[in-house]
Enzyme design. Sequence first.
Site, PDB file in Angstrom:
ATOM      1  N   ASP A  10     -24.207  -7.466 -21.311  1.00  0.00           N
ATOM      2  CA  ASP A  10     -23.772  -9.306 -20.858  1.00  0.00           C
ATOM      3  C   ASP A  10     -22.613  -8.554 -19.397  1.00  0.00           C
ATOM      4  OD1 ASP A  10     -22.718 -11.701 -19.567  1.00  0.00           O
ATOM      5  OD2 ASP A  10     -21.570 -11.944 -21.287  1.00  0.00           O
ATOM      6  N   ASP A  12     -19.603 -10.287 -17.445  1.00  0.00           N
ATOM      7  CA  ASP A  12     -18.768 -11.324 -17.525  1.00  0.00           C
ATOM      8  C   ASP A  12     -17.817 -11.530 -18.768  1.00  0.00           C
ATOM      9  OD1 ASP A  12     -18.404 -11.763 -14.384  1.00  0.00           O
ATOM     10  OD2 ASP A  12     -19.156 -13.203 -14.504  1.00  0.00           O
TER      11      ASP A  12
HETATM   12 MG   LIG Z   1     -20.372 -13.864 -20.634  1.00  0.00          MG
END
Ligand SMILES: [Mg+2]
Length: 154
Positions: A10, A12
């Site tokens: 992932d 962020d």
């Molecule tokens: Mg995230």
Amino acid sequence: LRCRPAVFFDRDGVINVSPPRGEYITKVEQLTLFDNVFDWIRLFNELDFLVIVVTNQRCIATGIATSTDIDALHRHIAGECLARGCRIDDFFVCPHAADSCNCRKPKPGMVLAAVHKWNIDLPKSLVIGDSDLDRDLARNCDMRFVRAENGRLR
Ligand SMILES: [Mg+2]
Ligand SMILES: [Zn+2]
């Protein structure tokens, strides 16, 4: 293409500091990368895993950012990795609004596209993420899940 496992990162909250809730990172100046993530990426490079980023960016659908803006961010992240002796192999972005596609996490579309492009050994692959969407993505694709939080593995 040789069949290899992958680590799906992932973005962020894992690679860079998350924007405040409801906000999006649209410019390189807003991007703060976590230092230790370079060590993780280097480790996976050395283990011969593909390193792939999968990120939901609804900001493109809402017009807050363009896909060109997001590509520029990803080129910057890729360059920072190379400068530190590690490599992200690919980035996959879901630019769509909620409930309008098959790729917005936790739906498997980005992982399936990556499998198709890179010949990935999914049962040996894993997801590293900071949200339940990432956990559910891993579950939907029969992959292991590792929770990260603010740049640290939990
Ligand atoms: Mg995230
Ligand atoms: Zn999508």
